[in-house]
Enzyme design. Structure first.
Site, PDB file in Angstrom:
ATOM      1  N   GLU A  79       0.826  -1.217   0.000  1.00 27.82           N
ATOM      2  CA  GLU A  79       0.000   0.000   0.000  1.00 27.82           C
ATOM      3  C   GLU A  79       0.858   1.263   0.000  1.00 27.82           C
ATOM      4  O   GLU A  79       1.831   1.366   0.735  1.00 27.82           O
ATOM      5  CB  GLU A  79      -0.929   0.007   1.225  1.00 27.82           C
ATOM      6  CG  GLU A  79      -1.904  -1.157   1.279  1.00 27.82           C
ATOM      7  CD  GLU A  79      -2.933  -1.145   0.143  1.00 27.82           C
ATOM      8  OE1 GLU A  79      -3.070  -0.105  -0.537  1.00 27.82           O
ATOM      9  OE2 GLU A  79      -3.590  -2.194  -0.053  1.00 27.82           O
ATOM     10  N   CYS A 142      -8.192  -1.729   7.990  1.00 26.26           N
ATOM     11  CA  CYS A 142      -6.785  -1.720   7.566  1.00 26.26           C
ATOM     12  C   CYS A 142      -6.305  -0.306   7.276  1.00 26.26           C
ATOM     13  O   CYS A 142      -5.237   0.106   7.745  1.00 26.26           O
ATOM     14  CB  CYS A 142      -6.578  -2.615   6.340  1.00 26.26           C
ATOM     15  SG  CYS A 142      -6.702  -4.363   6.753  1.00 26.26           S
ATOM     16  N   HIS A 166      -1.257  -5.686   1.930  1.00 23.71           N
ATOM     17  CA  HIS A 166      -2.460  -6.509   1.863  1.00 23.71           C
ATOM     18  C   HIS A 166      -2.138  -7.826   1.146  1.00 23.71           C
ATOM     19  O   HIS A 166      -1.398  -7.823   0.157  1.00 23.71           O
ATOM     20  CB  HIS A 166      -3.570  -5.786   1.067  1.00 23.71           C
ATOM     21  CG  HIS A 166      -4.564  -5.079   1.933  1.00 23.71           C
ATOM     22  ND1 HIS A 166      -4.842  -3.733   1.808  1.00 23.71           N
ATOM     23  CD2 HIS A 166      -5.386  -5.536   2.924  1.00 23.71           C
ATOM     24  CE1 HIS A 166      -5.777  -3.397   2.694  1.00 23.71           C
ATOM     25  NE2 HIS A 166      -6.128  -4.470   3.384  1.00 23.71           N
TER      26      HIS A 166
HETATM   27  N1  PCA Z   1      -8.470  -6.743   6.308  1.00 18.63           N
HETATM   28  C1  PCA Z   1      -9.425  -5.685   6.533  1.00 18.63           C
HETATM   29  C2  PCA Z   1      -9.381  -5.429   8.005  1.00 18.63           C
HETATM   30  C3  PCA Z   1      -8.659  -6.575   8.613  1.00 18.63           C
HETATM   31  C4  PCA Z   1      -8.054  -7.282   7.474  1.00 18.63           C
HETATM   32  O1  PCA Z   1      -7.280  -8.235   7.556  1.00 18.63           O
HETATM   33  C5  PCA Z   1      -9.214  -4.454   5.649  1.00 18.63           C
HETATM   34  O2  PCA Z   1      -8.675  -4.602   4.538  1.00 18.63           O
HETATM   35  O3  PCA Z   1      -9.584  -3.362   6.044  1.00 18.63           O
END
Ligand code: PCA
Length: 209
Positions: A79, A142, A166
């Protein structure tokens, strides 16, 4: 010994596991003379940032990498940016679902990751792991935790590499989800190991200049 703080999340949205923490748990305790501090963060707007701030106080890490699940993603998503908004599509694990709400009244609209994004993506691709830079971490928990991390470091004037990655579902999660992409846990763990090594090398080089 210098420390890397790396975190994953608890399962949410009816999942039994969260591949982010499953992968974090598999990492070694030491990488290139850094101690690897592996922690689980609750998928909850309120609890997550309290936990994160406690970990920052307790360990004073030299590098922070937060990891979360991006169900349906087809690659590792490093990200670039966290934005100052909570807009939850579903309830979090505490039953909260904030809508169109600023995370910090006195915060910037956005903060950029300070991880070496391109180097991480290139090293992952060299290793055969599909990876991209992502320009949105969403508006759920997140993004909220990534934003809080970068806001808190800036407030405290702490200048260290910090950001968010992610990861896709793993195979055990898609048995009841036809046509959904998944990868294996080993690939995700390996990706995190490469991201940590790339970031450690980056600060080691900088310190030599
Ligand atoms: N993914 C979510 C919140 C916790 C996770 O593992 C997100 O992408 O916001």
């Amino acid at each position: 010994m210098k420390k890397v703080l790396i975190t994953g999340f608890t399962p949410f949205a009816g999942e039994k596991i969260n591949p982010s923490y499953e992968a974090v748990k598999q990492l070694p305790d030491y990488i290139m003379a850094f101690e690897i501090i592996k922690k689980e963060i609750e998928t909850s707007f309120d609890i997550s940032i309290k936990q994160l701030e406690t970990f920052l106080d307790e360990y004073a890490p030299s590098i922070v990498i937060l990891v979360g699940q991006a169900g349906g993603a087809k690659n590792i998503r490093v990200e670039r940016v966290a934005i100052n908004i909570d807009d939850a599509p579903i309830k979090d694990n505490s039953g909260n679902q904030p809508q169109d709400k600023a995370i910090k009244q006195d915060g910037e609209n956005a903060y950029f990751s300070t991880l070496p994004l391109k180097k991480i993506v290139n090293h992952l691709m060299d290793d055969g792991i599909p990876a991209v830079i992502s320009n949105s971490a969403g508006t759920y928990v997140c993004n909220h935790v990534m934003y809080d991390l970068l806001y808190t470091l800036k407030k405290r004037d702490i200048n260290i590499p910090a950001g968010f990655i992610h990861v896709p579902y793993i195979f055990s999660q898609i048995e009841d989800k036809p046509d959904t992409y998944a990868t294996d846990l080993y690939a995700i763990t390996r990706a995190l190991d490469i991201a940590i090594k790339t970031t450690i090398k980056e600060i080691s080089w900088k310190n030599r200049l």
